[in-house]
Design a protein around this motif. Sequence first.
Motif, PDB file in Angstrom:
ATOM      1  N   ILE A   1      48.965 -34.511  43.885  1.00 20.43           N
ATOM      2  CA  ILE A   1      48.861 -35.423  42.742  1.00 20.43           C
ATOM      3  C   ILE A   1      47.534 -36.166  42.775  1.00 20.43           C
ATOM      4  O   ILE A   1      46.775 -36.174  41.795  1.00 20.43           O
ATOM      5  CB  ILE A   1      50.031 -36.420  42.745  1.00 20.43           C
ATOM      6  N   VAL A   2      47.230 -36.792  43.913  1.00 20.83           N
ATOM      7  CA  VAL A   2      46.039 -37.640  44.005  1.00 20.83           C
ATOM      8  C   VAL A   2      44.756 -36.814  43.893  1.00 20.83           C
ATOM      9  O   VAL A   2      43.839 -37.168  43.142  1.00 20.83           O
ATOM     10  CB  VAL A   2      46.065 -38.459  45.308  1.00 20.83           C
ATOM     11  N   ASN A   3      44.668 -35.715  44.623  1.00 17.41           N
ATOM     12  CA  ASN A   3      43.437 -34.926  44.633  1.00 17.41           C
ATOM     13  C   ASN A   3      43.209 -34.184  43.323  1.00 17.41           C
ATOM     14  O   ASN A   3      42.089 -34.140  42.810  1.00 17.41           O
ATOM     15  CB  ASN A   3      43.464 -33.938  45.801  1.00 17.41           C
ATOM     16  N   TRP A   4      44.263 -33.590  42.774  1.00 20.89           N
ATOM     17  CA  TRP A   4      44.116 -32.813  41.538  1.00 20.89           C
ATOM     18  C   TRP A   4      43.685 -33.716  40.391  1.00 20.89           C
ATOM     19  O   TRP A   4      42.777 -33.381  39.620  1.00 20.89           O
ATOM     20  CB  TRP A   4      45.437 -32.124  41.210  1.00 20.89           C
ATOM     21  N   GLY A  63      53.471 -42.977  49.989  1.00 25.43           N
ATOM     22  CA  GLY A  63      52.661 -43.347  51.147  1.00 25.43           C
ATOM     23  C   GLY A  63      51.534 -42.374  51.406  1.00 25.43           C
ATOM     24  O   GLY A  63      50.384 -42.773  51.636  1.00 25.43           O
ATOM     25  N   ILE A  64      51.837 -41.081  51.327  1.00 24.43           N
ATOM     26  CA  ILE A  64      50.812 -40.063  51.563  1.00 24.43           C
ATOM     27  C   ILE A  64      49.751 -40.116  50.470  1.00 24.43           C
ATOM     28  O   ILE A  64      48.588 -39.762  50.702  1.00 24.43           O
ATOM     29  CB  ILE A  64      51.464 -38.665  51.649  1.00 24.43           C
ATOM     30  N   GLY A  65      50.145 -40.581  49.287  1.00 25.15           N
ATOM     31  CA  GLY A  65      49.175 -40.701  48.197  1.00 25.15           C
ATOM     32  C   GLY A  65      47.978 -41.550  48.580  1.00 25.15           C
ATOM     33  O   GLY A  65      46.865 -41.314  48.107  1.00 25.15           O
ATOM     34  N   ILE A  66      48.191 -42.549  49.434  1.00 24.96           N
ATOM     35  CA  ILE A  66      47.079 -43.370  49.921  1.00 24.96           C
ATOM     36  C   ILE A  66      46.566 -42.853  51.261  1.00 24.96           C
ATOM     37  O   ILE A  66      45.362 -42.738  51.480  1.00 24.96           O
ATOM     38  CB  ILE A  66      47.517 -44.840  50.055  1.00 24.96           C
ATOM     39  N   LEU A  67      47.472 -42.494  52.158  1.00 25.24           N
ATOM     40  CA  LEU A  67      47.084 -42.141  53.526  1.00 25.24           C
ATOM     41  C   LEU A  67      46.153 -40.935  53.573  1.00 25.24           C
ATOM     42  O   LEU A  67      45.158 -40.935  54.304  1.00 25.24           O
ATOM     43  CB  LEU A  67      48.348 -41.870  54.353  1.00 25.24           C
ATOM     44  N   GLU A  68      46.453 -39.908  52.791  1.00 25.68           N
ATOM     45  CA  GLU A  68      45.696 -38.663  52.869  1.00 25.68           C
ATOM     46  C   GLU A  68      44.266 -38.818  52.362  1.00 25.68           C
ATOM     47  O   GLU A  68      43.377 -38.089  52.785  1.00 25.68           O
ATOM     48  CB  GLU A  68      46.444 -37.580  52.073  1.00 25.68           C
ATOM     49  N   ALA A 110      42.217 -36.724  40.635  1.00 27.71           N
ATOM     50  CA  ALA A 110      40.879 -37.255  40.903  1.00 27.71           C
ATOM     51  C   ALA A 110      39.804 -36.228  40.566  1.00 27.71           C
ATOM     52  O   ALA A 110      38.762 -36.562  39.979  1.00 27.71           O
ATOM     53  CB  ALA A 110      40.769 -37.693  42.362  1.00 27.71           C
ATOM     54  N   ASP A 111      40.046 -34.962  40.918  1.00 30.54           N
ATOM     55  CA  ASP A 111      39.077 -33.906  40.610  1.00 30.54           C
ATOM     56  C   ASP A 111      38.890 -33.751  39.100  1.00 30.54           C
ATOM     57  O   ASP A 111      37.760 -33.609  38.613  1.00 30.54           O
ATOM     58  CB  ASP A 111      39.537 -32.574  41.216  1.00 30.54           C
ATOM     59  N   HIS A 112      39.990 -33.774  38.360  1.00 28.12           N
ATOM     60  CA  HIS A 112      39.890 -33.603  36.911  1.00 28.12           C
ATOM     61  C   HIS A 112      39.269 -34.820  36.226  1.00 28.12           C
ATOM     62  O   HIS A 112      38.531 -34.676  35.239  1.00 28.12           O
ATOM     63  CB  HIS A 112      41.283 -33.312  36.316  1.00 28.12           C
ATOM     64  N   GLN A 113      39.538 -36.005  36.755  1.00 26.63           N
ATOM     65  CA  GLN A 113      38.909 -37.199  36.196  1.00 26.63           C
ATOM     66  C   GLN A 113      37.406 -37.186  36.454  1.00 26.63           C
ATOM     67  O   GLN A 113      36.625 -37.609  35.604  1.00 26.63           O
ATOM     68  CB  GLN A 113      39.534 -38.468  36.812  1.00 26.63           C
ATOM     69  N   LYS A 114      37.020 -36.682  37.606  1.00 30.52           N
ATOM     70  CA  LYS A 114      35.594 -36.597  37.921  1.00 30.52           C
ATOM     71  C   LYS A 114      34.904 -35.599  36.997  1.00 30.52           C
ATOM     72  O   LYS A 114      33.781 -35.827  36.523  1.00 30.52           O
ATOM     73  CB  LYS A 114      35.414 -36.187  39.382  1.00 30.52           C
ATOM     74  N   GLU A 115      35.572 -34.470  36.726  1.00 29.97           N
ATOM     75  CA  GLU A 115      35.024 -33.478  35.795  1.00 29.97           C
ATOM     76  C   GLU A 115      34.890 -34.044  34.383  1.00 29.97           C
ATOM     77  O   GLU A 115      34.019 -33.624  33.611  1.00 29.97           O
ATOM     78  CB  GLU A 115      35.921 -32.238  35.773  1.00 29.97           C
TER      79      GLU A 115
END
Length: 443
Positions: free
Chosen positions: A379-382, A244-249, A384-389
Amino acid sequence: MSPPVAPPGWSRWLVPPAALSVHLSIGQAYAWSVFKPPLESALHLSGTQSALPFQLAIVMLGLSAAFGGTLVERNGPRWAMTVALVCFSTGFLISALGAQTQQYWLIVLGYGFVGGIGLGIGYISPVSTLIKWFPDRPGMATGIAIMGFGGGALIASPWSAQMLQSFGSDHSGIALAFLVHGLSYAVFMSLGVLLVRVPRSEDREGAAAGPSAFEGVQVSARSAVRTPQFWCLWIVLCMNVTAGIGILEKAAPMITDFFADTSTPVSASAAAGFVALLSAANMAGRIGWSSASDLIGRKNVYRVYLGAGAIMYLLIASFGDSSKPLFILCALVILSFYGGGFATIPAYLKDLFGAYQVGAIHGRLLTAWSTAGVLGPLIVNWIADHQKEAGKHGSSLYGLSFMIMIGLLVVGFAANELVRPVHPRHHVPAPKEAADGRREQPA
């Protein structure tokens, strides 16, 4: 102080409003993001720094609930609600001083550490009392109270924004908003402190509707943490909350990224509306799904949370970027499961371990929330950051993290399937005075 025993004829339906007065107040924690931009501007903070009070508050919620659960059971709901009132309100007052003097460490200390203790004690304060008053419908009873924690932000968010608009968003305006919060919540939470009562067995309203809360299996908190059932439920709650937090945050930037490359991108105001919808689904799930668990059973409703939750994530990962309605619907369902999981877990614990020390057991289990509160955003932020890089954009930023969430939900589903009745060697008879309150003096 001795737990106040209800006089003859006292209605058990006065207990949920007492619990709501506390949970609607401490639910303000979900509205912390309102203060982030003005704090960053007024005190020259980074986004990571401005999140520290909230992150510390969630960590302290889990720790204080775990270590204070036994004290809550021993001293009763009035004591617990009083401690929550003092800590939560004092946290705002310390934060007000920190904002006024531009000492950010005081805001972290006040809101995060002191206020976080109030969050944890306040969160578990009404649970065992509600279960004792409503042995026939424990899911509904705890759902009503815990719904307030999800709904507190719906009140606090616009209220805080209005105050910052009226008082100003500089350090003095923020300080005044914190001060008003602290004083207002102290008054509102005091209603619960004055109203709450514990039942006496010979006078429990609704006894004919179901068995006594103290009939059947009873397990102490110390014994409960030594059972595989407790740790299976710890995994179940942690996995459900992480999903749930994976989407909420990251809700607002997530929906913006998903449709950034389409002909109808999502505006900032629409993204904010999406966040409000998620909050409403979170709140509705707490009362809706927990009440349903009284009818279909706790294990079955967690099969829905974890199994259907995995399907919702799979649909978003596969088709979410091609259909806004599908993305929004699946996210709302996941958030309703997120809220429902919080509200159903006390009743699940009561089913397995009895009502004797369910508040203390619940407090220990909430360490799963603290873990998920770090794990989900990480999980979500780390990723996403690496995919963006790596040069990816749009929905591609989240595909891998969604697959991980599906895997975690499958792990939770398996843990739920392993839950069995507690072995008789862990059973203890509930003390007579805990069951009927006849040795306690009314307040």
